[in-house]
Design a protein around this motif. Structure first.
Motif, PDB file in Angstrom:
ATOM      1  N   SER A   1      -2.027 -11.328   7.266  1.00  0.00           N
ATOM      2  CA  SER A   1      -0.867 -10.449   7.099  1.00  0.00           C
ATOM      3  C   SER A   1       0.274 -11.081   7.893  1.00  0.00           C
ATOM      4  CB  SER A   1      -1.184  -9.036   7.590  1.00  0.00           C
ATOM      5  OG  SER A   1      -1.708  -9.086   8.901  1.00  0.00           O
TER       6      SER A   1
ATOM      7  N   VAL B   1      -6.844  -2.624   3.304  1.00  0.00           N
ATOM      8  CA  VAL B   1      -5.678  -1.821   2.923  1.00  0.00           C
ATOM      9  C   VAL B   1      -5.869  -1.316   1.496  1.00  0.00           C
ATOM     10  CG1 VAL B   1      -4.333  -3.855   2.139  1.00  0.00           C
ATOM     11  CG2 VAL B   1      -3.136  -1.748   2.768  1.00  0.00           C
TER      12      VAL B   1
ATOM     13  N   LEU C   1       4.768  -0.270   1.758  1.00  0.00           N
ATOM     14  CA  LEU C   1       3.559  -0.029   2.533  1.00  0.00           C
ATOM     15  C   LEU C   1       3.952   0.114   3.997  1.00  0.00           C
ATOM     16  CD1 LEU C   1       1.116  -2.609   0.874  1.00  0.00           C
ATOM     17  CD2 LEU C   1       1.100  -0.113   0.617  1.00  0.00           C
TER      18      LEU C   1
ATOM     19  N   VAL D   1      -8.192  -7.674   3.906  1.00  0.00           N
ATOM     20  CA  VAL D   1      -7.034  -8.475   4.320  1.00  0.00           C
ATOM     21  C   VAL D   1      -7.518  -9.732   5.055  1.00  0.00           C
ATOM     22  CG1 VAL D   1      -4.919  -8.496   5.696  1.00  0.00           C
ATOM     23  CG2 VAL D   1      -5.623  -6.388   4.516  1.00  0.00           C
TER      24      VAL D   1
ATOM     25  N   VAL E   1      -0.632  -9.083  -2.024  1.00  0.00           N
ATOM     26  CA  VAL E   1      -0.318  -7.657  -2.203  1.00  0.00           C
ATOM     27  C   VAL E   1       1.197  -7.460  -2.306  1.00  0.00           C
ATOM     28  CG1 VAL E   1      -0.400  -5.397  -1.063  1.00  0.00           C
ATOM     29  CG2 VAL E   1      -2.390  -6.929  -0.965  1.00  0.00           C
TER      30      VAL E   1
ATOM     31  N   VAL F   1      -4.149  -0.152  -1.998  1.00  0.00           N
ATOM     32  CA  VAL F   1      -2.879  -0.363  -2.720  1.00  0.00           C
ATOM     33  C   VAL F   1      -3.060   0.004  -4.189  1.00  0.00           C
ATOM     34  CG1 VAL F   1      -2.103  -2.215  -1.203  1.00  0.00           C
ATOM     35  CG2 VAL F   1      -3.423  -2.784  -3.239  1.00  0.00           C
TER      36      VAL F   1
ATOM     37  N   ASP G   1       3.067  -6.944   4.567  1.00  0.00           N
ATOM     38  CA  ASP G   1       2.643  -8.218   3.954  1.00  0.00           C
ATOM     39  C   ASP G   1       1.140  -8.410   4.065  1.00  0.00           C
ATOM     40  OD1 ASP G   1       5.242  -8.991   3.423  1.00  0.00           O
ATOM     41  OD2 ASP G   1       5.444 -10.215   5.228  1.00  0.00           O
ATOM     42  N   ALA G   2       0.517  -8.844   2.968  1.00  0.00           N
ATOM     43  CA  ALA G   2      -0.907  -9.194   3.061  1.00  0.00           C
ATOM     44  C   ALA G   2      -1.336 -10.086   1.915  1.00  0.00           C
ATOM     45  CB  ALA G   2      -1.779  -7.934   3.063  1.00  0.00           C
TER      46      ALA G   2
ATOM     47  N   ALA H   1       4.274  -5.162  -1.855  1.00  0.00           N
ATOM     48  CA  ALA H   1       4.413  -4.083  -0.863  1.00  0.00           C
ATOM     49  C   ALA H   1       5.185  -2.877  -1.360  1.00  0.00           C
ATOM     50  CB  ALA H   1       5.096  -4.643   0.382  1.00  0.00           C
TER      51      ALA H   1
ATOM     52  N   THR I   1      -0.577  -2.970   6.097  1.00  0.00           N
ATOM     53  CA  THR I   1      -1.480  -4.105   5.903  1.00  0.00           C
ATOM     54  C   THR I   1      -2.057  -4.694   7.188  1.00  0.00           C
ATOM     55  OG1 THR I   1       0.439  -5.558   5.992  1.00  0.00           O
ATOM     56  CG2 THR I   1      -0.277  -4.823   3.798  1.00  0.00           C
TER      57      THR I   1
END
Ligand SMILES: NC(=O)c1ccc[n+]([C@@H]2O[C@H](COP(=O)([O-])OP(=O)(O)OC[C@H]3O[C@@H](n4cnc5c(N)ncnc54)[C@H](OP(=O)(O)O)[C@@H]3O)[C@@H](O)[C@H]2O)c1
Length: 323
Positions: A40, A115, A103, A37, A80, A117, A67-68, A82, A110
């Motif tokens: 974020s 993270v 997430l 990350v 990313v 995913v 959020d990331a 979520a 994040t």
């Protein structure tokens, strides 16, 4: 790795359950990948989690954040998505999968150095978009995009009223709707925020509850109880409220007589699909718009970022960076 976690639920004092410190690395799973990350962003969702809304205590401690933007295992710069959901189970829309989660609800979020995913949840980050801006898109901005372009049924130059102009979703609604050619009106409790809403692209800004010069086609609701009555009264016959949140309370009087007599629609909206996230990225590039960032903190200074979010004074997104 360093991570920001919800350790404990406290509805009255949510920040007392915030944890900052070392956390175990993500465990690789089939079909999932790890993203380093770089930036974020916070959402009101993170405060809801600390208050115990949308999460059960047996999930704690859990890493916060939906959020990331970062770098995937092959070195690609990515944003990313979520929403963790099964597209088929949602009839072609992962947000409609009855088992979908975001997430930080079931899986770690994040606000960490790394993270994990699902592989399908990655969208390329354009080189011309900063890490900070890219990190703002997956939750508040995607939600705003779907509210306007998928759920509202409105077309430019219809008038859209955005309640509570200062929030992360609300600022996104103003910028995106203005860029798309809608007439945008906004409300805010704060005079300075009303000025800033105008600078962002709103055509007019009002105190909450003000009688408007004319009724509007669509109201965008994130505030809930505090503005609901005004939202219903501000709609033209046949108008529509699109609602994605209820920060000030979820059970205002429904005023059902007004709903049926004026043939109003109340439409819920939550997040968006990965295709809508890609479309949002393209919309930002094509229209040269970027998320409004209120403030930026280092990941290790996340407590200050949460204090700013909880204060209600932010205008736009609060970002955490991890160079
Ligand atoms: N369904 C989804 O997928 C989804 C996605 C994102 C967010 N949400 C929800 O949408 C809401 C907003 O999220 P966010 O991240 O944008 O939050 P935020 O950045 O914290 O926004 C809060 C804004 O709401 C307004 N507000 C708060 N309390 C108010 C009150 N008592 N009276 C009037 N206005 C009030 C304020 O506007 P002014 O100060 O300008 O008046 C404030 O700027 C949250 O409830 C969140 O959970 C849902």
């Amino acid at each position: 790795m360093f991570a920001v976690t919800a350790d404990r639920i406290d509805p009255a004092d949510p920040l007392s359950g915030l944890g900052l410190g070392e956390h175990s690395e993500p465990v690789p799973k089939p079909g999932w990948t790890t993203v380093r990350v770089r930036a974020s962003a916070l959402n009101h969702h993170d405060l809801w989690t600390l208050r115990g809304v949308g999460i059960s205590p047996d999930r704690l401690p859990i890493i916060l954040g939906a959020d990331a933007a970062g770098v995937d295992e092959s070195g690609r710069e990515v944003i990313v998505h979520a929403v963790v959901g099964d597209v088929a189970a949602g009839g072609g829309d992962e947000t409609l999968d009855p088992r979908r989660s975001l997430l930080s609800e079931v899986y770690d979020g994040t606000l960490a150095e790394r993270v994990s995913v699902p592989v399908r949840n990655l969208v390329p980050k354009p080189a011309e978009m900063s890490w900070e801006h890219a990190a703002c898109l997956p939750t508040a901005w995607l939600t705003a995009y779907r509210m306007i372009f998928v759920r509202s049924g409105a077309t430019p130059p219809n008038t859209i009223l955005v309640q509570g102009a200062g929030g992360g979703v609300a600022t996104a609604l103003i910028v995106l709707a203005h860029a798309a050619g809608f007439r945008v009106w906004a409300t805010s409790r704060d005079g300075t925020k009303r000025e800033r809403a105008l600078a962002l692209g709103a055509d007019a800004a009002f105190e909450p509850g003000t009688r408007l010069p004319e009724r509007v086609d669509v109201v965008m609701e994130t505030v809930g109880a505090a503005t609901w009555d005004h939202s219903l009264k501000s709609l033209k016959p046949g108008g529509r409220i699109v609602i994605c949140g209820a920060t000030s309370g979820a059970n205002p009087p429904a005023d059902l007589n007004r709903v049926f007599f004026l043939q109003l629609s109340v439409v819920g909206s939550t997040m968006g699909t990965i295709d809508e996230l890609s479309a949002l990225v393209n919309f930002c590039l094509a229209n040269k718009v970027r998320p409004l960032v209120d403030s930026t903190f280092g990941l290790r200074n996340a407590r200050g970022a949460f204090e700013r979010l909880a204060s209600g004074e932010a205008f736009g997104k609060i970002v955490l960076t991890n160079p």
